[in-house]
Design a protein around this motif. Structure first.
Motif, PDB file in Angstrom:
ATOM      1  N   ALA A  24     -34.696 -44.670  11.248  1.00  0.00           N
ATOM      2  CA  ALA A  24     -35.684 -43.166  11.588  1.00  0.00           C
ATOM      3  C   ALA A  24     -35.366 -42.189  10.086  1.00  0.00           C
ATOM      4  CB  ALA A  24     -33.802 -42.561  12.284  1.00  0.00           C
ATOM      5  N   VAL A  26     -34.445 -38.621   9.364  1.00  0.00           N
ATOM      6  CA  VAL A  26     -33.842 -37.698   9.995  1.00  0.00           C
ATOM      7  C   VAL A  26     -34.422 -35.933   8.546  1.00  0.00           C
ATOM      8  CG1 VAL A  26     -32.050 -35.957  10.117  1.00  0.00           C
ATOM      9  CG2 VAL A  26     -32.187 -38.598  11.071  1.00  0.00           C
ATOM     10  N   SER A  46     -35.266 -35.112  14.159  1.00  0.00           N
ATOM     11  CA  SER A  46     -35.452 -36.907  13.828  1.00  0.00           C
ATOM     12  C   SER A  46     -37.024 -37.559  14.696  1.00  0.00           C
ATOM     13  CB  SER A  46     -33.973 -37.819  14.839  1.00  0.00           C
ATOM     14  OG  SER A  46     -33.169 -37.667  14.134  1.00  0.00           O
ATOM     15  N   ASN A  89     -33.466 -37.249   5.194  1.00  0.00           N
ATOM     16  CA  ASN A  89     -32.316 -38.119   5.389  1.00  0.00           C
ATOM     17  C   ASN A  89     -30.482 -37.877   5.160  1.00  0.00           C
ATOM     18  OD1 ASN A  89     -33.483 -40.210   6.914  1.00  0.00           O
ATOM     19  ND2 ASN A  89     -34.859 -41.624   5.474  1.00  0.00           N
TER      20      ASN A  89
END
Length: 116
Positions: A24, A26, A46, A89
């Protein structure tokens, strides 16, 4: 039955620890536009696949979203033109130079599965 549910959840957690977590990207954004009614507020979004369907400012800090593909993935996840990247992230982009932020975004995007 009440005892079984926590055991199943615990087993799922152990199984997930053995496998790599799904990729993912983010991104935490700060809205810079008054028109959306939430100027200055932060939102975390996300993104789970690519292409992202967005473009951002080049060689300018803070990095801001400048374009979205109509009905594209980023738009469907709530990304809006004018949002500024605050973190990627979990790593803060505040105080970073443009090439460093670009590298964070590239690395995060490369890990995503392609929806093409």
């Amino acid at each position: 039955d009440n005892i079984v549910q926590p055991m199943v959840a615990a087993m799922d957690a152990v199984i997930l620890q053995g496998n790599e977590a799904p990729a993912a990207l983010v991104i935490s954004f700060e809205n810079k536009r008054k028109a959306m009614g939430w100027k200055g507020k932060e939102v975390e979004i996300s993104l789970l696949s690519r292409p992202l369907g967005l473009a951002f400012s080049e060689d300018v800090v803070p990095v801001k979203i400048t374009k979205l593909v109509k009905d594209g993935y980023a738009m469907s996840r709530g990304v809006k033109v004018g949002m500024a990247v605050k973190s990627v992230n979990g790593q803060s982009a505040v105080g970073m130079q443009y090439p460093e932020i670009l590298e964070l975004l590239k690395r995060g995007t490369e890990l995503l599965p392609s929806s093409d």
